[in-house]
Structures are given as structure tokens and as C-alpha cells.
Write a protein that holds these residues in place. Structure first.
Motif, PDB file in Angstrom:
ATOM      1  N   VAL A 142     -35.987 -64.499 -15.530  1.00  0.00           N
ATOM      2  CA  VAL A 142     -36.464 -65.129 -14.302  1.00  0.00           C
ATOM      3  C   VAL A 142     -37.010 -64.049 -13.373  1.00  0.00           C
ATOM      4  O   VAL A 142     -36.364 -63.021 -13.159  1.00  0.00           O
ATOM      5  CB  VAL A 142     -35.335 -65.904 -13.595  1.00  0.00           C
ATOM      6  CG1 VAL A 142     -35.839 -66.499 -12.279  1.00  0.00           C
ATOM      7  CG2 VAL A 142     -34.800 -67.006 -14.496  1.00  0.00           C
ATOM      8  N   LEU A 143     -38.196 -64.260 -12.821  1.00  0.00           N
ATOM      9  CA  LEU A 143     -38.785 -63.304 -11.895  1.00  0.00           C
ATOM     10  C   LEU A 143     -38.150 -63.465 -10.519  1.00  0.00           C
ATOM     11  O   LEU A 143     -37.995 -64.578 -10.023  1.00  0.00           O
ATOM     12  CB  LEU A 143     -40.293 -63.512 -11.817  1.00  0.00           C
ATOM     13  CG  LEU A 143     -41.068 -63.174 -13.093  1.00  0.00           C
ATOM     14  CD1 LEU A 143     -42.494 -63.698 -13.017  1.00  0.00           C
ATOM     15  CD2 LEU A 143     -41.076 -61.665 -13.339  1.00  0.00           C
ATOM     16  N   GLU A 144     -37.810 -62.333  -9.902  1.00  0.00           N
ATOM     17  CA  GLU A 144     -37.140 -62.349  -8.606  1.00  0.00           C
ATOM     18  C   GLU A 144     -37.673 -61.227  -7.733  1.00  0.00           C
ATOM     19  O   GLU A 144     -38.189 -60.221  -8.236  1.00  0.00           O
ATOM     20  CB  GLU A 144     -35.625 -62.174  -8.782  1.00  0.00           C
ATOM     21  CG  GLU A 144     -34.957 -63.255  -9.602  1.00  0.00           C
ATOM     22  CD  GLU A 144     -33.465 -63.012  -9.746  1.00  0.00           C
ATOM     23  OE1 GLU A 144     -32.803 -62.780  -8.712  1.00  0.00           O
ATOM     24  OE2 GLU A 144     -32.967 -63.043 -10.884  1.00  0.00           O
ATOM     25  N   PRO A 145     -37.521 -61.350  -6.407  1.00  0.00           N
ATOM     26  CA  PRO A 145     -37.890 -60.239  -5.526  1.00  0.00           C
ATOM     27  C   PRO A 145     -36.852 -59.130  -5.581  1.00  0.00           C
ATOM     28  O   PRO A 145     -35.673 -59.379  -5.859  1.00  0.00           O
ATOM     29  CB  PRO A 145     -37.934 -60.890  -4.141  1.00  0.00           C
ATOM     30  CG  PRO A 145     -37.033 -62.075  -4.239  1.00  0.00           C
ATOM     31  CD  PRO A 145     -37.119 -62.552  -5.655  1.00  0.00           C
ATOM     32  N   LEU A 146     -37.291 -57.909  -5.326  1.00  0.00           N
ATOM     33  CA  LEU A 146     -36.405 -56.751  -5.374  1.00  0.00           C
ATOM     34  C   LEU A 146     -36.774 -55.785  -4.255  1.00  0.00           C
ATOM     35  O   LEU A 146     -37.941 -55.471  -4.040  1.00  0.00           O
ATOM     36  CB  LEU A 146     -36.553 -56.042  -6.728  1.00  0.00           C
ATOM     37  CG  LEU A 146     -35.701 -54.793  -6.952  1.00  0.00           C
ATOM     38  CD1 LEU A 146     -34.224 -55.168  -7.080  1.00  0.00           C
ATOM     39  CD2 LEU A 146     -36.167 -54.045  -8.204  1.00  0.00           C
ATOM     40  N   GLN A 147     -35.765 -55.327  -3.522  1.00  0.00           N
ATOM     41  CA  GLN A 147     -35.968 -54.297  -2.514  1.00  0.00           C
ATOM     42  C   GLN A 147     -36.236 -52.963  -3.215  1.00  0.00           C
ATOM     43  O   GLN A 147     -35.489 -52.563  -4.110  1.00  0.00           O
ATOM     44  CB  GLN A 147     -34.733 -54.168  -1.631  1.00  0.00           C
ATOM     45  CG  GLN A 147     -34.433 -55.417  -0.802  1.00  0.00           C
ATOM     46  CD  GLN A 147     -35.401 -55.597   0.343  1.00  0.00           C
ATOM     47  OE1 GLN A 147     -35.810 -54.629   0.985  1.00  0.00           O
ATOM     48  NE2 GLN A 147     -35.778 -56.835   0.616  1.00  0.00           N
ATOM     49  N   CYS A 148     -37.290 -52.263  -2.779  1.00  0.00           N
ATOM     50  CA  CYS A 148     -37.676 -51.019  -3.444  1.00  0.00           C
ATOM     51  C   CYS A 148     -37.655 -49.842  -2.468  1.00  0.00           C
ATOM     52  O   CYS A 148     -36.980 -49.899  -1.454  1.00  0.00           O
ATOM     53  CB  CYS A 148     -39.032 -51.210  -4.101  1.00  0.00           C
ATOM     54  SG  CYS A 148     -39.031 -52.523  -5.376  1.00  0.00           S
ATOM     55  N   GLU A 163     -48.941 -61.881 -17.680  1.00  0.00           N
ATOM     56  CA  GLU A 163     -47.730 -62.654 -17.962  1.00  0.00           C
ATOM     57  C   GLU A 163     -47.841 -63.994 -17.239  1.00  0.00           C
ATOM     58  O   GLU A 163     -48.066 -64.034 -16.025  1.00  0.00           O
ATOM     59  CB  GLU A 163     -46.486 -61.889 -17.500  1.00  0.00           C
ATOM     60  CG  GLU A 163     -46.290 -60.572 -18.237  1.00  0.00           C
ATOM     61  CD  GLU A 163     -45.091 -59.786 -17.727  1.00  0.00           C
ATOM     62  OE1 GLU A 163     -44.341 -60.332 -16.886  1.00  0.00           O
ATOM     63  OE2 GLU A 163     -44.922 -58.633 -18.149  1.00  0.00           O
ATOM     64  N   ILE A 164     -47.676 -65.077 -17.968  1.00  0.00           N
ATOM     65  CA  ILE A 164     -48.015 -66.409 -17.471  1.00  0.00           C
ATOM     66  C   ILE A 164     -47.244 -66.811 -16.204  1.00  0.00           C
ATOM     67  O   ILE A 164     -47.754 -67.565 -15.371  1.00  0.00           O
ATOM     68  CB  ILE A 164     -47.824 -67.462 -18.588  1.00  0.00           C
ATOM     69  CG1 ILE A 164     -48.461 -68.789 -18.183  1.00  0.00           C
ATOM     70  CG2 ILE A 164     -46.344 -67.615 -18.932  1.00  0.00           C
ATOM     71  CD1 ILE A 164     -48.559 -69.780 -19.327  1.00  0.00           C
ATOM     72  N   LYS A 165     -46.042 -66.296 -16.014  1.00  0.00           N
ATOM     73  CA  LYS A 165     -45.227 -66.694 -14.865  1.00  0.00           C
ATOM     74  C   LYS A 165     -45.480 -65.861 -13.610  1.00  0.00           C
ATOM     75  O   LYS A 165     -45.015 -66.219 -12.521  1.00  0.00           O
ATOM     76  CB  LYS A 165     -43.737 -66.602 -15.224  1.00  0.00           C
ATOM     77  CG  LYS A 165     -43.285 -67.571 -16.306  1.00  0.00           C
ATOM     78  CD  LYS A 165     -41.798 -67.414 -16.577  1.00  0.00           C
ATOM     79  CE  LYS A 165     -41.330 -68.368 -17.664  1.00  0.00           C
ATOM     80  NZ  LYS A 165     -39.864 -68.200 -17.953  1.00  0.00           N
ATOM     81  N   ARG A 166     -46.198 -64.751 -13.762  1.00  0.00           N
ATOM     82  CA  ARG A 166     -46.341 -63.829 -12.635  1.00  0.00           C
ATOM     83  C   ARG A 166     -47.067 -64.448 -11.433  1.00  0.00           C
ATOM     84  O   ARG A 166     -46.571 -64.400 -10.313  1.00  0.00           O
ATOM     85  CB  ARG A 166     -47.077 -62.564 -13.082  1.00  0.00           C
ATOM     86  CG  ARG A 166     -46.258 -61.669 -13.980  1.00  0.00           C
ATOM     87  CD  ARG A 166     -45.340 -60.772 -13.191  1.00  0.00           C
ATOM     88  NE  ARG A 166     -44.466 -60.003 -14.084  1.00  0.00           N
ATOM     89  CZ  ARG A 166     -43.671 -59.022 -13.680  1.00  0.00           C
ATOM     90  NH1 ARG A 166     -43.620 -58.688 -12.407  1.00  0.00           N
ATOM     91  NH2 ARG A 166     -42.887 -58.398 -14.545  1.00  0.00           N
ATOM     92  N   ARG A 167     -48.238 -64.997 -11.667  1.00  0.00           N
ATOM     93  CA  ARG A 167     -49.038 -65.512 -10.554  1.00  0.00           C
ATOM     94  C   ARG A 167     -48.325 -66.638  -9.807  1.00  0.00           C
ATOM     95  O   ARG A 167     -48.169 -66.563  -8.583  1.00  0.00           O
ATOM     96  CB  ARG A 167     -50.407 -65.959 -11.072  1.00  0.00           C
ATOM     97  CG  ARG A 167     -51.397 -66.304  -9.962  1.00  0.00           C
ATOM     98  CD  ARG A 167     -52.745 -66.788 -10.498  1.00  0.00           C
ATOM     99  NE  ARG A 167     -53.836 -66.065  -9.896  1.00  0.00           N
ATOM    100  CZ  ARG A 167     -54.668 -65.275 -10.555  1.00  0.00           C
ATOM    101  NH1 ARG A 167     -54.510 -65.094 -11.855  1.00  0.00           N
ATOM    102  NH2 ARG A 167     -55.646 -64.659  -9.925  1.00  0.00           N
ATOM    103  N   PRO A 168     -47.877 -67.705 -10.480  1.00  0.00           N
ATOM    104  CA  PRO A 168     -47.209 -68.784  -9.733  1.00  0.00           C
ATOM    105  C   PRO A 168     -45.911 -68.330  -9.073  1.00  0.00           C
ATOM    106  O   PRO A 168     -45.580 -68.780  -7.968  1.00  0.00           O
ATOM    107  CB  PRO A 168     -46.956 -69.855 -10.794  1.00  0.00           C
ATOM    108  CG  PRO A 168     -47.033 -69.159 -12.105  1.00  0.00           C
ATOM    109  CD  PRO A 168     -48.009 -68.054 -11.920  1.00  0.00           C
ATOM    110  N   SER A 169     -45.163 -67.453  -9.718  1.00  0.00           N
ATOM    111  CA  SER A 169     -43.902 -66.991  -9.144  1.00  0.00           C
ATOM    112  C   SER A 169     -44.139 -66.179  -7.877  1.00  0.00           C
ATOM    113  O   SER A 169     -43.449 -66.367  -6.859  1.00  0.00           O
ATOM    114  CB  SER A 169     -43.124 -66.153 -10.159  1.00  0.00           C
ATOM    115  OG  SER A 169     -42.728 -66.928 -11.263  1.00  0.00           O
ATOM    116  N   TYR A 170     -45.103 -65.266  -7.912  1.00  0.00           N
ATOM    117  CA  TYR A 170     -45.390 -64.439  -6.736  1.00  0.00           C
ATOM    118  C   TYR A 170     -45.896 -65.301  -5.580  1.00  0.00           C
ATOM    119  O   TYR A 170     -45.468 -65.141  -4.430  1.00  0.00           O
ATOM    120  CB  TYR A 170     -46.414 -63.368  -7.098  1.00  0.00           C
ATOM    121  CG  TYR A 170     -46.661 -62.340  -6.015  1.00  0.00           C
ATOM    122  CD1 TYR A 170     -45.609 -61.763  -5.311  1.00  0.00           C
ATOM    123  CD2 TYR A 170     -47.955 -61.921  -5.703  1.00  0.00           C
ATOM    124  CE1 TYR A 170     -45.834 -60.800  -4.328  1.00  0.00           C
ATOM    125  CE2 TYR A 170     -48.199 -60.957  -4.737  1.00  0.00           C
ATOM    126  CZ  TYR A 170     -47.143 -60.405  -4.050  1.00  0.00           C
ATOM    127  OH  TYR A 170     -47.373 -59.455  -3.076  1.00  0.00           O
TER     128      TYR A 170
END
Length: 230
Positions: A142-148, A163-170
Motif C-alpha cells: 500500500v502506498l503511504e506518505p512518509l516524512q523525509c 506503477e499503476i497505483k502511483r498517480r491515483p494514490s498521490y
């Protein structure tokens, strides 16, 4: 001058027959034979990843090396890294990269290197890590936000077209304000920052682009001018 080049995908590890982005990185150092150090922490210092780095860069006009945290070449990381012209961070698990860097003090050393004019570069996890926040699959599928690290303002999402999930997830994260607005990059695209300002966007693929993604009453994805290096 501070310089940072963040690759959304591509380079020696993803398109070994297409040297455009990696040669672009070498050219920006301003040196005829720059010393370039690979940091493969995010991959767990994978031997095959280091081998691919060496296979490519040993054929270029540069002096390649790598820094392993699992088999350190020295106790003095600061001296080892500050003598380099370019530091190139590989892909993999961004969360593990950040945890290990902070434990070893690499986050502080890399900020010092950046401020002193060592060119920082990286792909995927090695792109995300420099921003305030990034989109990661470090926690599983699962794509999630991360503090960097926050060397650069905003958020970053690599592999935008790869990667197919990148655009809609972001887009969903930005719209829901679970991540701050930022820039997404297709595979083959590099963001070139100078003194913390985005100055150039270059690509190794004719149709690959970068996008500013933000929310202003509605989700907005703005295509940014991208120069094809071919």
C-alpha cells in the motif's frame, strides 16, 4: 552552489542501455573525472545493485566507489563522503534508508555535503528521501506518505507513469491533505535543483514528464516543461 538531482526512475538500474540521465549527472559536477559514490542503503546494500553501478560507471569518465553500512569501508564516513564530487543514492525501502541513516548520522553528514557543494543525486527512494515528504511502498503493497529529510520543500512521487497505483494514490493524498503538495516524476525524468530551486527538468525518454500536483478547490495536476536529452 548546492545541487540535487532527483530521478523518478531510469538510470543505470532501470534502463542500462540508456545512459542519458547518468551522464547528465556526471556533467553537472563540473569535473573532468568526478568522484562519484553510490549509497545503496535502501536495497540493503544489495551486491547485484552495487555491481550494476560499477559496471556502468567504470566505463564512464569518473572515479566510482560505494558506501556500505553493512560492510563499512571506514569509520570516518564524513571524510569519506565530503571528498566526493557526487553522491548517488539508490532505490529500495525509503523508511529503512532513513532509519539507518539517522542511526549512523548520515543524514547530518549528507546535509553538510550538500551545503558544501557536493552534488546529491538519487533514484526512487533516493529521490523521495531529499524532500519534506514522499510517497512510498516501504510499509508493504500500500502506498503511504512518509516524512523525509526536508532538504527540498514539498513532496515527491516517483514512478508516476511506471506503477499503476502511483498517480491515483498521490492525487488522493494531496486532495485529502494527508501529504503536502509537490512534484511527481515519470520514469526517466530527473528534477535538477540548484540552491534549493528547481531549475531544470530533463528526461531520457521522449514522452516522459514531471507534474506539479496541488489542491486549490480541486485537485490540479500541471504538466511541467521537460527537456528530452536525446
Amino acid at each position: 552552489m548546492k545541487q540535487l538531482i532527483a530521478l523518478g526512475g531510469g538510470g543505470f538500474s532501470m534502463e542500462p542501455e540508456n545512459p542519458l540521465l547518468d551522464r547528465y549527472i556526471l556533467q553537472q559536477s563540473g569535473k573532468t573525472k568526478p568522484k562519484i559514490c553510490f549509497i545503496p542503503t535502501a536495497s540493503g546494500d544489495a551486491d547485484n545493485y552495487i555491481a550494476r553501478f560499477n559496471e556502468f560507471f567504470e566505463k564512464q569518465e569518473c572515479v566510482p566507489s560505494h558506501l556500505s553500512l553493512f560492510n563499512p569501508p571506514t569509520r570516518d564516513f564524513e571524510t569519506f563522503l565530503l571528498e566526493k564530487d557526487i553522491i548517488y543514492v539508490g532505490g529500495g525501502n525509503t523508511r529503512n534508508l532513513l532509519l539507518l541513516w539517522r542511526e549512523w548520522g548520515l543524514d547530518v553528514i549528507l546535509k553538510k555535503a550538500y551545503d558544501q557543494g557536493v552534488l546529491l543525486a538519487g533514484i526512487s527512494a533516493g529521490s523521495i528521501c531529499w524532500f519534506q515528504e514522499g510517497v512510498t511502498d516501504s510499509f508493504g503493497d500500500v502506498l503511504e506518505p512518509l516524512q523525509c529529510l526536508g532538504f527540498l520543500e514539498g513532496s515527491n512521487c516517483p514512478h508516476y507513469d511506471g506503477e499503476i497505483k502511483r498517480r491515483p494514490s498521490y492525487q488522493e493524498m494531496v486532495a485529502s491533505k494527508s501529504i503536502i503538495p509537490g512534484i511527481a516524476t515519470d520514469d526517466g525524468v530527473a528534477l535538477h535543483y540548484m540552491d534549493d530551486k528547481l531549475e531544470h527538468i530533463v528526461s531520457s525518454r521522449p514522452s516522459a514528464k514531471a507534474y506539479k500536483v496541488y489542491f486549490n478547490k480541486m485537485l490540479i495536476e500541471k504538466e511541467l516543461p521537460t527537456r528530452y536529452l536525446g
